[in-house]
Design an enzyme around this catalytic site. Structure first.
Site, PDB file in Angstrom:
ATOM      1  N   ASP A   8     -35.718 -23.494   4.038  1.00  0.00           N
ATOM      2  CA  ASP A   8     -36.654 -23.776   5.129  1.00  0.00           C
ATOM      3  C   ASP A   8     -35.912 -24.519   6.224  1.00  0.00           C
ATOM      4  OD1 ASP A   8     -38.498 -22.625   3.502  1.00  0.00           O
ATOM      5  OD2 ASP A   8     -39.750 -24.397   3.244  1.00  0.00           O
ATOM      6  N   ASP A 129     -51.303 -17.365   2.845  1.00  0.00           N
ATOM      7  CA  ASP A 129     -51.186 -18.798   2.578  1.00  0.00           C
ATOM      8  C   ASP A 129     -52.579 -19.393   2.522  1.00  0.00           C
ATOM      9  OD1 ASP A 129     -48.447 -18.337   2.929  1.00  0.00           O
ATOM     10  OD2 ASP A 129     -48.578 -18.762   5.066  1.00  0.00           O
TER      11      ASP A 129
END
Length: 242
Positions: A8, A129
């Site tokens: 990330d 998500d």
């Protein structure tokens, strides 16, 4: 089943967030390409990369770091974060990305996903998500009134490669992957599902692998690797055995 180690990116650094909160970022390094090589040396042929700044901005913000990763990683790179236009999708594929992850745009502009899936066969992953079973968007900052199953079913006939399901409430917290919700989603859709959020050790890998036949294609893991709680080479062997 595939194990996707995660990188990330925030301001060019390798970080992990807690519950998707940019203010709760732990920095693990400032050389994303070197981290990608470490994962490759552990035996990984797959990599999951997220441009966190891009997810909030709606456009690429860590392009240089992603390009550096693509230059050194010998396997398949799956990339997400702020990819919301045909030009962005095409640009990343031209640079060597294997699969593009689309989240916010999938909810707000389903036709965009369908068009991209048609143009880039087996190249589009839809990110589902969720907080408490409802789809979240805009870098997880907003929660919709659409359930994860309803979201998944919208794209069953669209030609997308797979669904990436993240339980935001567990992401980056080492609480353990939400096995039940992930398997339930896989059983209610014809699309392969990639699990994400909360992986804390080999038990998560083992339990998910048991459900490969239900449609679990893979699992993404980040903090457990960086904190030394999960050995990537062992996880890969376990997943491949499934």
């Amino acid at each position: 089943m595939i194990v996707f180690p995660a990188i990330d990116l925030k301001q060019g650094q390798v970080v992990r967030l807690a519950e998707g909160d940019m203010a709760r970022a732990t920095v693990y390094g400032d050389n994303p390409a070197a981290q990608a090589m470490l994962f490759a040396e552990a035996g990984s042929q797959y990599l999951h990369v997220v441009d966190l700044d891009g997810a909030f901005a709606g456009a690429a913000q860590n392009r240089e770091a992603v390009e550096a990763i693509l230059a050194v990683f010998p396997g398949y790179v799956q990339l997400g974060g702020g990819i919301r236009t045909p030009e962005a999708v095409e640009g990343w594929f031209n640079l060597g990305v294997a699969r593009v992850v689309i989240g916010t745009a999938a909810l707000k502009d389903p036709q965009f996903v369908r068009d991209m899936a048609k143009e880039w066969e087996n190249g589009i992953v839809v990110a589902v998500d969720a907080r408490d079973g409802m789809v979240a968007t805009e870098g997880w900052a907003e929660v919709s009134d659409v359930s994860i199953v309803d979201m998944a079913r919208r794209f069953e006939d669209a030609g997308v490669a797979s669904l990436l399901f993240t339980d935001i409430g567990r992401d980056g917290l080492l609480k353990g992957c939400n096995i039940d919700a992930t398997v339930e989603l896989a059983r209610h859709t014809d699309l392969p599902v990639i699990a994400s959020g909360g992986v804390k050790g080999l038990d998560d890998i083992r339990l998910l692998a048991l459900h490969a036949g239900d449609g679990i294609e893979g699992v993404i893991t980040g903090r457990a690797l960086y904190d030394g709680r999960l050995d990537l080479a062992t996880a890969i062997r376990m997943a491949e055995a499934a």
